[in-house]
Scaffold this active site. Structure first.
Site, short mmCIF file in Angstrom:
data_model
loop_
_atom_site.label_atom_id
_atom_site.label_comp_id
_atom_site.label_asym_id
_atom_site.label_seq_id
_atom_site.Cartn_x
_atom_site.Cartn_y
_atom_site.Cartn_z
N ARG A 206 0.82 -1.22 0.00
CA ARG A 206 0.00 0.00 0.00
C ARG A 206 0.85 1.26 0.00
O ARG A 206 0.33 2.38 -0.10
CB ARG A 206 -0.92 0.02 1.23
N TYR B 265 0.75 4.21 -2.61
CA TYR B 265 -0.37 5.14 -2.44
C TYR B 265 -0.18 5.98 -1.18
O TYR B 265 -0.21 7.21 -1.22
CB TYR B 265 -1.67 4.33 -2.37
N ASP B 266 0.06 5.29 -0.06
CA ASP B 266 0.13 5.99 1.24
C ASP B 266 1.28 7.00 1.26
O ASP B 266 1.11 8.15 1.66
CB ASP B 266 0.34 4.99 2.38
N GLY C 271 2.99 8.16 -1.32
CA GLY C 271 2.79 9.18 -2.37
C GLY C 271 1.92 10.31 -1.85
O GLY C 271 2.21 11.50 -2.03
N ASN D 193 -17.86 -3.88 -4.57
CA ASN D 193 -17.78 -5.34 -4.66
C ASN D 193 -19.02 -6.00 -4.06
O ASN D 193 -19.66 -6.84 -4.71
CB ASN D 193 -16.56 -5.85 -3.88
N PRO E 247 -5.54 -2.20 6.91
CA PRO E 247 -5.76 -1.58 8.22
C PRO E 247 -6.89 -2.27 9.00
O PRO E 247 -7.93 -2.62 8.43
CB PRO E 247 -6.12 -0.13 7.88
P1 NAD Z 1 -11.21 7.32 -9.10
O1 NAD Z 1 -10.22 6.28 -9.42
O2 NAD Z 1 -12.63 7.11 -9.51
O3 NAD Z 1 -10.77 8.75 -9.66
C1 NAD Z 1 -9.44 9.11 -9.89
C2 NAD Z 1 -9.39 9.81 -11.24
O4 NAD Z 1 -8.03 10.24 -11.48
C3 NAD Z 1 -9.77 8.89 -12.40
O5 NAD Z 1 -10.67 9.55 -13.25
C4 NAD Z 1 -8.43 8.60 -13.09
O6 NAD Z 1 -8.57 8.31 -14.46
C5 NAD Z 1 -7.69 9.89 -12.82
N1 NAD Z 1 -6.24 9.74 -12.89
C6 NAD Z 1 -5.47 8.77 -12.35
N2 NAD Z 1 -4.19 8.98 -12.63
C7 NAD Z 1 -4.13 10.12 -13.38
C8 NAD Z 1 -3.09 10.84 -14.01
N3 NAD Z 1 -1.81 10.42 -13.91
N4 NAD Z 1 -3.39 11.95 -14.70
C9 NAD Z 1 -4.68 12.38 -14.82
N5 NAD Z 1 -5.72 11.72 -14.25
C10 NAD Z 1 -5.43 10.60 -13.54
O7 NAD Z 1 -11.13 7.54 -7.52
P2 NAD Z 1 -11.96 8.50 -6.55
O8 NAD Z 1 -12.54 7.66 -5.47
O9 NAD Z 1 -12.83 9.41 -7.31
O10 NAD Z 1 -10.77 9.33 -5.88
C11 NAD Z 1 -10.50 10.68 -6.23
C12 NAD Z 1 -9.40 11.21 -5.32
O11 NAD Z 1 -9.82 11.16 -3.96
C13 NAD Z 1 -8.09 10.42 -5.39
O12 NAD Z 1 -7.01 11.31 -5.33
C14 NAD Z 1 -8.13 9.56 -4.16
O13 NAD Z 1 -6.84 9.25 -3.69
C15 NAD Z 1 -8.88 10.44 -3.18
N6 NAD Z 1 -9.55 9.64 -2.14
C16 NAD Z 1 -10.69 8.94 -2.42
C17 NAD Z 1 -11.27 8.17 -1.42
C18 NAD Z 1 -12.54 7.39 -1.64
O14 NAD Z 1 -12.97 6.69 -0.73
N7 NAD Z 1 -13.22 7.49 -2.77
C19 NAD Z 1 -10.67 8.09 -0.15
C20 NAD Z 1 -9.51 8.81 0.08
C21 NAD Z 1 -8.96 9.59 -0.92
N1 UDP Z 2 -12.79 -5.94 1.58
C1 UDP Z 2 -13.51 -7.13 1.69
N2 UDP Z 2 -14.02 -7.68 0.56
C2 UDP Z 2 -13.90 -7.11 -0.66
C3 UDP Z 2 -13.19 -5.90 -0.78
C4 UDP Z 2 -12.63 -5.34 0.36
O1 UDP Z 2 -13.67 -7.67 2.79
O2 UDP Z 2 -14.43 -7.68 -1.63
C5 UDP Z 2 -12.25 -5.31 2.80
C6 UDP Z 2 -10.78 -4.93 2.71
O3 UDP Z 2 -9.97 -6.03 3.10
C7 UDP Z 2 -10.72 -3.79 3.69
C8 UDP Z 2 -12.10 -3.13 3.59
O4 UDP Z 2 -12.94 -4.09 2.97
O5 UDP Z 2 -10.55 -4.25 5.01
C9 UDP Z 2 -12.10 -1.86 2.76
O6 UDP Z 2 -11.48 -2.12 1.53
P1 UDP Z 2 -11.41 -1.08 0.33
O7 UDP Z 2 -10.56 -1.68 -0.71
O8 UDP Z 2 -12.79 -0.65 -0.03
O9 UDP Z 2 -10.73 0.23 0.97
P2 UDP Z 2 -9.47 0.48 1.92
O10 UDP Z 2 -8.87 -0.82 2.36
O11 UDP Z 2 -8.54 1.27 1.07
O12 UDP Z 2 -10.04 1.23 3.05
#
Ligand code: NAD
Ligand code: UDP
Length: 312
Positions: A143, A146-147, A149, A191, A275
């Site tokens: 992870r 992502y984390d 970054g 999912n 986590p």
């Molecule tokens: P998502 O994957 O649907 O959206 C991300 C978008 O970024 C996509 O449209 C993808 O094509 C675009 N993208 C990826 N790499 C790119 C690049 N190099 N250049 C241009 N575009 C690029 O995900 P989301 O859930 O909409 O997340 C949006 C943002 O919010 C992300 O930065 C994510 O880390 C953050 N975030 C989301 C959640 C969540 O639960 N949804 C939680 C924490 C943080």
């Molecule tokens: N998870 C699960 N079944 C699935 C997908 C995810 O039990 O089919 C669990 C995963 O192990 C995690 C939680 O659901 O503990 C949230 O996962 P998700 O990928 O949605 O987000 P994140 O782990 O980044 O919070």
């Protein structure tokens, strides 16, 4: 109201597409930039008829020149399956994307918001998580692309603010769900709903006792926009999420009840460094933004299930 020109990176994704829509509804001009890695044109196609909406294919790791008042930097794959697909690219997207958007903001004097994440807390030893907690992240685990970054992006934001006086805002987003989540992105809510609707087994990773706090997309975006509009000297980071905490078993049971599905729960291996628990402390958001979530999990799930019924 003053009409603003706003850039949304990652605007064709799940959160980005809802954000573009919200900003247009508020009367602003929106430029949506995306490379369509995890996002899709389909998410914003309904906005194309609006003359104040522009869609640009571009990768945020490459420099980008435009004149705007505000930048929401959301570009980054967000689901573990997608961000681990090409981990080096994920780091580049967070780090080079932040540098490019901060450099742009500096040059054109725009205000810039970073979509950070609860993942900066890693597998947290403090519960619920407050913004003052520094986190517990494995730098070399699956992870970490992502984390770490996202952590470096926060560092860049804070330093461009201190060194170059760039106006910044940092939002730490906790698990958010809703319509337009990608059905195959592997996140737990999408999912479980897809599996329940198709009558397939519900895949619980590990014992299913790990917890998450799920925020409905509309609540999240209200917090994000309030943060962008918050007083000049409030930069965050600020947690935005729903403090309701549920185990994955509880989530699966709610999805089964709301879909009326007969799917069975099956257990699969727990991913490395998953986590154990996660829940935002939102005291700061309440105080600074007057924000708290309004949509309970069951209500949000109902709306999300209705959406998935139209696509699966
Ligand atoms: P998502 O994957 O649907 O959206 C991300 C978008 O970024 C996509 O449209 C993808 O094509 C675009 N993208 C990826 N790499 C790119 C690049 N190099 N250049 C241009 N575009 C690029 O995900 P989301 O859930 O909409 O997340 C949006 C943002 O919010 C992300 O930065 C994510 O880390 C953050 N975030 C989301 C959640 C969540 O639960 N949804 C939680 C924490 C943080
Ligand atoms: N998870 C699960 N079944 C699935 C997908 C995810 O039990 O089919 C669990 C995963 O192990 C995690 C939680 O659901 O503990 C949230 O996962 P998700 O990928 O949605 O987000 P994140 O782990 O980044 O919070």
């Amino acid at each position: 109201m003053i009409k603003k020109k706003v850039l949304v990176t990652g605007g064709a994704g799940f959160l980005g597409s809802h954000l573009c829509e919200k900003l247009l509804n508020q009367g602003h001009e929106v430029v949506c930039m995306d490379n369509y890695f995890t996002g899709q044109k389909q998410n914003v196609v309904h906005l194309l008829k609006n003359p104040y909406f522009e869609l640009i294919r571009h990768d945020v790791t490459m420099p980008f020149f435009i004149e705007v008042d505000e930048i929401f930097n959301l570009a980054c794959p967000a689901s573990p399956v997608h961000y681990q697909y090409n981990p080096i690219k994920t780091v580049k997207t967070s780090v080079m994307g932040a540098i490019n958007m901060l450099g742009l903001a500096k040059r054109i004097r725009a205000k810039v918001l970073q979509a950070s994440t609860s993942e900066v807390y890693g597998d947290p030893e403090v519960h619920p998580q407050t913004e003052s907690y520094w986190g517990h992240v494995n730098t070399i685990g699956p992870r970490s692309c992502y984390d770490e970054g996202k952590r470096v992006a926060e560092t860049l934001f804070v330093n461009y603010h201190k060194q170059n006086k760039v106006r910044i805002k940092i939002i730490r987003i906790f698990n958010t769900y809703g319509p337009r989540m990608h059905p195959a992105d592997g996140r737990v809510v999408s999912n479980f709903i897809v599996q329940a609707l198709k009558g397939e087994d519900i895949t619980i990773y590990g014992e299913g006792t790990q917890t998450r706090s799920f925020c409905y997309v509309d609540d999240l975006l209200e917090g994000m926009v309030r943060l962008m509009n918050s007083r000049e000297d409030f930069t965050g980071p600020v947690n935005i999420g729903n403090p309701g905490e549920f185990t994955m078993i509880e989530l699966a049971e709610k999805v089964l009840k709301l879909t009326g599905s007969k799917s069975k729960l099956i257990h699969m291996p727990l991913p490395t460094d998953d986590p154990l628990q996660r829940k935002p402390d939102i005291t700061l958001a309440k105080k600074e933004l007057g924000w708290e979530p309004t949509i309970p999990l069951e209500e949000g799930l109902k709306r999300t299930i209705e959406y998935f019924k139209t696509i699966v």
